[in-house]
Design a protein around this motif. Sequence first.
Motif, PDB file in Angstrom:
ATOM      1  N   GLY A 180       0.813  -1.200   0.000  1.00  0.00           N
ATOM      2  CA  GLY A 180       0.000   0.000   0.000  1.00  0.00           C
ATOM      3  C   GLY A 180       0.853   1.259   0.000  1.00  0.00           C
ATOM      4  O   GLY A 180       2.073   1.201   0.148  1.00  0.00           O
ATOM      5  N   GLY A 181       0.196   2.394  -0.165  1.00  0.00           N
ATOM      6  CA  GLY A 181       0.917   3.658  -0.159  1.00  0.00           C
ATOM      7  C   GLY A 181       0.109   4.777  -0.769  1.00  0.00           C
ATOM      8  O   GLY A 181      -1.106   4.648  -0.966  1.00  0.00           O
ATOM      9  N   LEU A 182       0.809   5.840  -1.066  1.00  0.00           N
ATOM     10  CA  LEU A 182       0.192   7.034  -1.660  1.00  0.00           C
ATOM     11  C   LEU A 182       0.482   7.046  -3.158  1.00  0.00           C
ATOM     12  O   LEU A 182       1.642   6.891  -3.571  1.00  0.00           O
ATOM     13  N   VAL A 183      -0.560   7.239  -3.946  1.00  0.00           N
ATOM     14  CA  VAL A 183      -0.395   7.235  -5.400  1.00  0.00           C
ATOM     15  C   VAL A 183      -1.306   8.302  -5.994  1.00  0.00           C
ATOM     16  O   VAL A 183      -2.348   8.643  -5.415  1.00  0.00           O
ATOM     17  N   GLN A 184      -0.909   8.824  -7.132  1.00  0.00           N
ATOM     18  CA  GLN A 184      -1.729   9.846  -7.792  1.00  0.00           C
ATOM     19  C   GLN A 184      -2.857   9.192  -8.586  1.00  0.00           C
ATOM     20  O   GLN A 184      -2.807   8.004  -8.930  1.00  0.00           O
ATOM     21  N   ILE A 185      -3.858   9.992  -8.866  1.00  0.00           N
ATOM     22  CA  ILE A 185      -4.981   9.530  -9.695  1.00  0.00           C
ATOM     23  C   ILE A 185      -4.443   8.965 -11.006  1.00  0.00           C
ATOM     24  O   ILE A 185      -3.579   9.573 -11.647  1.00  0.00           O
ATOM     25  N   GLY A 186      -4.954   7.793 -11.364  1.00  0.00           N
ATOM     26  CA  GLY A 186      -4.521   7.140 -12.585  1.00  0.00           C
ATOM     27  C   GLY A 186      -3.312   6.246 -12.421  1.00  0.00           C
ATOM     28  O   GLY A 186      -2.923   5.535 -13.359  1.00  0.00           O
ATOM     29  N   GLY A 187      -2.724   6.269 -11.242  1.00  0.00           N
ATOM     30  CA  GLY A 187      -1.537   5.465 -10.987  1.00  0.00           C
ATOM     31  C   GLY A 187      -1.868   4.018 -10.672  1.00  0.00           C
ATOM     32  O   GLY A 187      -3.034   3.600 -10.710  1.00  0.00           O
ATOM     33  N   SER A 188      -0.826   3.272 -10.339  1.00  0.00           N
ATOM     34  CA  SER A 188      -0.966   1.840 -10.073  1.00  0.00           C
ATOM     35  C   SER A 188      -0.245   1.451  -8.787  1.00  0.00           C
ATOM     36  O   SER A 188       0.732   2.099  -8.390  1.00  0.00           O
ATOM     37  N   LEU A 189      -0.750   0.398  -8.181  1.00  0.00           N
ATOM     38  CA  LEU A 189      -0.098  -0.231  -7.031  1.00  0.00           C
ATOM     39  C   LEU A 189      -0.325  -1.733  -7.135  1.00  0.00           C
ATOM     40  O   LEU A 189      -1.330  -2.175  -7.712  1.00  0.00           O
ATOM     41  N   ARG A 190       0.587  -2.490  -6.541  1.00  0.00           N
ATOM     42  CA  ARG A 190       0.366  -3.918  -6.422  1.00  0.00           C
ATOM     43  C   ARG A 190       0.442  -4.312  -4.958  1.00  0.00           C
ATOM     44  O   ARG A 190       1.473  -4.119  -4.304  1.00  0.00           O
TER      45      ARG A 190
END
Length: 128
Positions: free
Chosen positions: A9-19
């Motif tokens: 988890g974490g902080l991401v901008q709109i449109g970004g991705s995380l796994r």
Amino acid sequence: QVQLVESGGGLVQIGGSLRLSCANSRRTFSRYPMGWFRQALGKEREFVGSINWSGDITHYADSVKDRFTISRDNAENTVYMQMNSLKPEDTAVYYCTADTANYYSNTYPSLASSYDAWGQGTQVTVSS
């Protein structure tokens, strides 16, 4: 008792991705249907997606369909959730869960009550 540990988890901008990853050290982990749920601040916990024990059947909430993908590596005792095109409404604590009562089952439950082992959660924040 099955212990699940989420990460990614974490902080991401709109449109970004995380796994996100969900790991368990026990070999029996590979037998269980697994699910992901999330809970936003002030809201009920909601179903995100699930996967059967062998990894060839998945099921998603409409809100994340075509953006999130769940997979598993039973040799590594890990379940993944790839999250793409993230939106502010995806901001929540994400929980990994296992249905240990139905090992080797091709079920992929969407009800929280179907699961009996939960991780501690990992925060995902999507911001502009």
